[in-house]
Scaffold this active site. Structure first.
Site, short mmCIF file in Angstrom:
data_model
loop_
_atom_site.label_atom_id
_atom_site.label_comp_id
_atom_site.label_asym_id
_atom_site.label_seq_id
_atom_site.Cartn_x
_atom_site.Cartn_y
_atom_site.Cartn_z
N GLU A 126 0.85 -1.19 0.00
CA GLU A 126 0.00 0.00 0.00
C GLU A 126 0.88 1.24 0.00
O GLU A 126 2.03 1.18 0.44
CB GLU A 126 -0.88 0.00 1.25
CG GLU A 126 -0.09 0.25 2.52
CD GLU A 126 -0.76 -0.28 3.79
OE1 GLU A 126 -0.94 -1.50 3.90
OE2 GLU A 126 -1.07 0.55 4.65
N LYS A 128 2.82 4.54 0.96
CA LYS A 128 3.30 5.12 2.22
C LYS A 128 2.96 6.60 2.15
O LYS A 128 3.54 7.35 1.35
CB LYS A 128 4.80 4.92 2.36
CG LYS A 128 5.34 5.44 3.67
CD LYS A 128 6.78 4.97 3.87
CE LYS A 128 7.28 5.32 5.26
NZ LYS A 128 7.32 6.75 5.52
N ASP A 130 2.77 10.44 3.00
CA ASP A 130 3.73 11.37 3.58
C ASP A 130 2.99 12.42 4.41
O ASP A 130 2.75 13.53 3.97
CB ASP A 130 4.54 12.03 2.46
CG ASP A 130 5.82 12.65 2.99
OD1 ASP A 130 6.10 12.48 4.19
OD2 ASP A 130 6.52 13.31 2.21
N TYR A 236 -4.51 2.66 8.42
CA TYR A 236 -3.73 1.54 7.88
C TYR A 236 -3.20 0.58 8.95
O TYR A 236 -2.52 -0.38 8.65
CB TYR A 236 -2.57 2.03 7.02
CG TYR A 236 -1.66 3.05 7.70
CD1 TYR A 236 -0.90 2.71 8.80
CD2 TYR A 236 -1.58 4.36 7.22
CE1 TYR A 236 -0.08 3.65 9.42
CE2 TYR A 236 -0.77 5.30 7.84
CZ TYR A 236 -0.02 4.93 8.94
OH TYR A 236 0.78 5.84 9.56
N LYS A 324 11.11 2.63 -0.31
CA LYS A 324 11.08 4.08 -0.54
C LYS A 324 11.29 4.41 -2.03
O LYS A 324 12.01 3.70 -2.74
CB LYS A 324 12.18 4.77 0.29
CG LYS A 324 12.06 4.55 1.79
CD LYS A 324 10.86 5.24 2.40
CE LYS A 324 11.08 6.72 2.57
NZ LYS A 324 11.83 7.08 3.76
N CYS A 429 41.00 22.05 15.40
CA CYS A 429 39.58 22.26 15.66
C CYS A 429 39.24 23.74 15.51
O CYS A 429 39.88 24.59 16.13
CB CYS A 429 39.25 21.79 17.08
SG CYS A 429 37.56 22.19 17.56
N CYS A 432 38.24 25.09 19.25
CA CYS A 432 39.12 25.19 20.42
C CYS A 432 40.60 25.12 20.04
O CYS A 432 41.46 25.14 20.91
CB CYS A 432 38.78 24.12 21.45
SG CYS A 432 39.25 22.46 20.95
N CYS A 447 38.32 16.37 16.82
CA CYS A 447 38.97 17.30 17.73
C CYS A 447 39.46 16.51 18.94
O CYS A 447 38.71 15.71 19.50
CB CYS A 447 37.96 18.37 18.16
SG CYS A 447 38.44 19.24 19.64
N CYS A 453 36.75 21.32 24.75
CA CYS A 453 36.27 21.92 23.51
C CYS A 453 34.83 22.38 23.71
O CYS A 453 33.94 21.57 23.98
CB CYS A 453 36.34 20.91 22.37
SG CYS A 453 35.61 21.55 20.84
S1 IVH Z 1 2.41 0.95 9.02
C1 IVH Z 1 4.31 -0.55 13.19
N1 IVH Z 1 1.51 1.92 6.79
O1 IVH Z 1 5.39 5.81 7.96
C2 IVH Z 1 4.39 0.46 12.10
N2 IVH Z 1 2.88 3.33 8.11
O2 IVH Z 1 8.24 5.47 8.32
C3 IVH Z 1 3.06 0.75 11.51
N3 IVH Z 1 3.18 5.58 7.19
O3 IVH Z 1 5.31 6.00 11.45
C4 IVH Z 1 3.17 1.70 10.39
N4 IVH Z 1 1.94 5.30 5.41
O4 IVH Z 1 3.57 7.35 10.11
C5 IVH Z 1 2.26 2.17 7.87
N5 IVH Z 1 0.57 2.67 4.80
C6 IVH Z 1 1.32 2.90 5.87
C7 IVH Z 1 1.94 4.13 6.09
C8 IVH Z 1 2.73 4.31 7.22
C9 IVH Z 1 2.68 6.15 6.09
C10 IVH Z 1 4.08 6.26 8.13
C11 IVH Z 1 3.77 6.07 9.59
C12 IVH Z 1 5.03 5.49 10.20
C13 IVH Z 1 6.05 5.91 9.19
C14 IVH Z 1 7.28 5.03 9.23
#
Ligand code: IVH
Length: 706
Positions: A126, A128, A130, A236, A324, A429, A432, A447, A453
């Site tokens: 699914e 991710k 942002d 999610y 990612k 450094c 210092c 350093c 320092c």
């Molecule tokens: S599952 C136990 N699913 O990504 C972890 N996270 O980089 C459960 N996020 O902290 C997270 N989309 O804020 C999950 N489809 C998705 C997501 C997702 C965004 C975020 C979430 C998490 C962060 C980790």
């Protein structure tokens, strides 16, 4: 406080005075709002004052001040929210970047569970999102609490704000008695553009990207501001539950959708890594037209029983990974190279860039890693970037991947100015003037000034008060710098004697800009509150090289108390013998980290500083979770031979969750030997020592009630 009805009675002069007073009181509540447990104003009082201000402005529009609290956007400090302890920690995700990382992930999952290649293993995939994560707690179908992630165990209570988000139901018809739904708050592209346009018009804060806009909008002390912002939410995941939602991830998500949550329509089940990566390609192809920001694709083991067996590492689940998207790039001019000195003395070159937008964020600083990186060499003398060095004045490529610090990745030699000179990395450094030395095999020049320092001392202090360390309200990086500059705080112990030190002279602090009697007292209270500190936070906060948050947890869990830890470190000083072996045997602690630990704790200056600190603290022994009633809590267990119902890693993780200590070798201290078929010398030794020996079934029966 005068009631709203009295506003009708106010004359112009009085109204003007009252607006001035309200502006001051509310601004103070916004900025000097330290010590959430004893706040100046409760949320209700704050809201009432704000309402009063609005009502007076409505009656006398021409008296509205240029600094009117009604127009204050984004000024809400986090101190204004009450804290919520998450019933189940909110963790983050491990990252992968290519198909190979995903195949490795599948391999790790299979090995852990003992599932062979031939057996199909399903995952979900699914987008991710942002945005920022939010945990929603429902009791008997009613939304009772919403909390941000915070540090993962303690978040901010944003219930009133969450109630204003349309995608979040406040009442669910058929829900488990306790249901914590987790997901992401985000802002769509069109809504983000429109918000920024409005902000520009009204002179408000313009946000750098939709995620910042979403965070700034959710974290408003005044929920009516949140209401006016078009926030959205995708569910999610979940936290605490009074009964399971389903047997698979996919069905659980479908259930959440039935309950009225928005779930992402691009969620699919996939049979293994190649299908996952194929769905990644599908999602990536739609990325630009989705209408909201995503930064990758999340894969999760579909079977929830398997998720349960896989469990968690210290900060991430073993059953999920974020794949990612590749990083974003841009080209710009390198205007200067500055050297920053870190808490372990590392000299880090920082690129000062002509500002450039990279993936929607304006970047003007980026890391250049170390002197070899600038010179175009790796630390083994090989070439990087084909051996091209980087010079001030160069046209450079800046690379940014999500939250990662931007870095200078490449240089365009065709645009190099004729007079550009190779960069000479300092050997002293800059803070210092001590020698800056490079140990053989170390890429970093450091350093040699240690605590003399100022840069190292300040960075150490900043680390000490940082969020994952002592996290003292009202004492952040800025205040530490100020207090260090004034010589009020030279080392961590001084924080805890600050009040005594100032006793009557507290005037000095009070007279400081930004400090009043109230905020000074709040600070002292906040400091006092943190005298009680967990062992793992304490270890992390010492800022020892290589010893991060996860490792500090493991070490704390292993030794249990400060005294046991400290004695063990002293005994392991020579880096040999039983105490040393015991330290490097901790899963996740290698020889390099162990060496850094014992070495640092044996340095006389460091040692004395830590001893002074400890006398100020009440270090809490490790509270071992989930071990109440566990028959194996505190017992030393050894596994040997072949296990048939679980893998060794799983057996170990489960035993540790139940409070047992798992050791690799049998000794007189061993309490239980779990011996599968093929057990050899360990079983014999255990028999000789008269140690209780169980087979796998016997072990499972023993822990079945726990
Ligand atoms: S599952 C136990 N699913 O990504 C972890 N996270 O980089 C459960 N996020 O902290 C997270 N989309 O804020 C999950 N489809 C998705 C997501 C997702 C965004 C975020 C979430 C998490 C962060 C980790």
């Amino acid at each position: 406080m005068a009631s709203l009805a009295e506003i009708e009675e106010l004359n112009e002069d009085a109204a003007k005075k009252e607006l001035a007073r309200l502006s001051e009181v509310l601004a103070q509540a916004n900025t000097a709002y330290h010590g959430a447990d004893a706040p100046d104003l409760s949320d209700a009082e704050y809201d009432a004052l704000k309402k009063r201000n609005i009502a007076i402005e409505a009656r006398f529009p021409h008296l509205k001040r240029t600094d009117s609290p009604t127009d204050q956007v984004g000024a809400a400090p986090s101190e204004g929210f009450s804290k919520v302890e998450h019933a189940v920690a909110m963790l983050s995700l491990a990252n992968g970047f290519d198909a190979e990382d995903i195949a490795d992930f599948d391999g790790r999952v299979r090995r852990y569970l003992g599932i062979p290649e031939e057996t199909q293993l399903d995952y979900t995939a699914e987008p991710k999102i942002d945005g920022l994560s939010l945990s929603l707690r429902f009791e008997n179908g009613k939304l009772v609490q919403a909390a941000t992630r915070g540090d993962g165990s303690i978040g901010e209570n944003v219930t009133a704000n969450a109630r204003t988000i349309g995608d979040i139901p406040t009442q669910i018809a058929e829900a488990p008695e306790v249901l914590e739904v987790r997901g992401e708050v985000y802002m769509s592209h069109p809504d983000f553009e429109a918000l920024n346009a409005r902000q520009t018009e009204t002179g408000g804060k313009v946000f750098a990207n939709p995620r910042n806009a979403a965070a700034g909008s959710l974290r408003q002390l005044d929920a009516s501001i949140t209401r006016a912002r078009p926030l959205r939410f995708f569910a999610y995941a979940w936290g605490a539950l009074s009964e399971p939602l389903a047997t698979t991830q996919m069905e659980a998500i479908e259930r959440l959708a039935e309950m009225g949550f928005a779930t992402n329509p691009l969620t699919r089940t996939c049979a293994g890594p190649s299908e996952l990566v194929a769905h990644y390609d599908v999602i990536e192809a739609q990325r630009a037209t989705l209408g909201y920001d995503i930064d990758g694709v999340v894969y999760k083991v579909n079977d929830l029983t398997l998720q349960e067996r896989l469990g968690f590492r210290s900060t991430t689940p073993r059953w999920a990974i974020a794949h990612k998207f590749p990083a974003e790039l841009a080209w710009t001019r390198l205007e200067a190279i500055d050297i920053q000195v870190g808490r372990t003395g590392a000299l880090s070159p920082v690129a000062r860039l002509h500002p450039v937008t990279v993936g929607g964020v304006v970047v003007s600083n980026a890391t250049l890693h170390n002197e070899d990186y600038i010179a175009g060499r790796d630390n083994k003398g090989g070439d990087i970037r084909g051996g091209k060095d980087i010079r001030v004045g160069d046209w450079v490529q800046v690379y940014r991947a999500g939250d990662v610090i931007p870095k200078v990745a490449d240089v365009d030699l065709s645009k190099r100015p004729d007079d550009a000179q190779p960069y000479a990395f300092p050997t002293r450094c800059p803070e210092c003037d001590s020698d800056a030395l490079r140990e053989p095999g170390d890429a970093v020049r450091r350093c040699s000034g240690g605590l003399i320092c100022p840069a190292q001392a300040v960075e150490k202090l900043k680390h000490f008060v940082s969020r994952a360390a002592f996290d003292i309200e009202g004492l952040g990086a800025k205040q530490v710098e100020q207090f260090y500059g004034d010589k009020w705080i030279k080392e961590p112990a001084d924080i805890f004697t600050l009040k005594e030190h100032f006793g009557t002279g507290m005037k000095q602090l009070k007279n400081r800009e930004g400090w009043g009697e109230k905020s000074a007292n709040n600070l002292f209270d906040a400091i006092d509150e943190k005298r009680k500190i967990s062992l793992s936070r304490l270890i992390f906060s010492l800022g020892i090289r290589h010893v991060g948050e996860a490792a500090s947890n493991l070490i704390a869990l292993h030794y249990g108390t400060w005294d046991a830890f400290d004695a063990a470190m002293q005994a392991a000083q020579d880096q040999e013998g039983a105490a040393w072996q015991d330290l490097i045997d901790i899963d996740g602690v290698g020889a390099v980290m162990a060496g850094s630990l014992v070495h640092t704790l044996a340095q006389p200056a460091e040692r004395a500083s830590i001893d002074r600190l400890i006398t100020q603290l009440d270090v809490q022994p490790v509270a071992r979770p989930d071990t109440q009633g566990s028959p194996v809590a505190g017992r030393i267990v050894v596994f040997t031979g072949t296990l048939e119902k679980m893998t060794r890693a799983e057996a170990k993780a489960r035993a540790e969750r139940l409070g047992a200590k798992v050791s690799g070798s049998v000794s007189a201290k061993t309490d239980i030997l779990v011996a599968g078929p093929g057990a050899g010398s360990k079983a014999k030794k255990a028999a000789d020592l008269g140690i209780e020996t169980l087979d796998e079934d016997g072990w499972l029966t023993l822990i079945s009630d726990a």
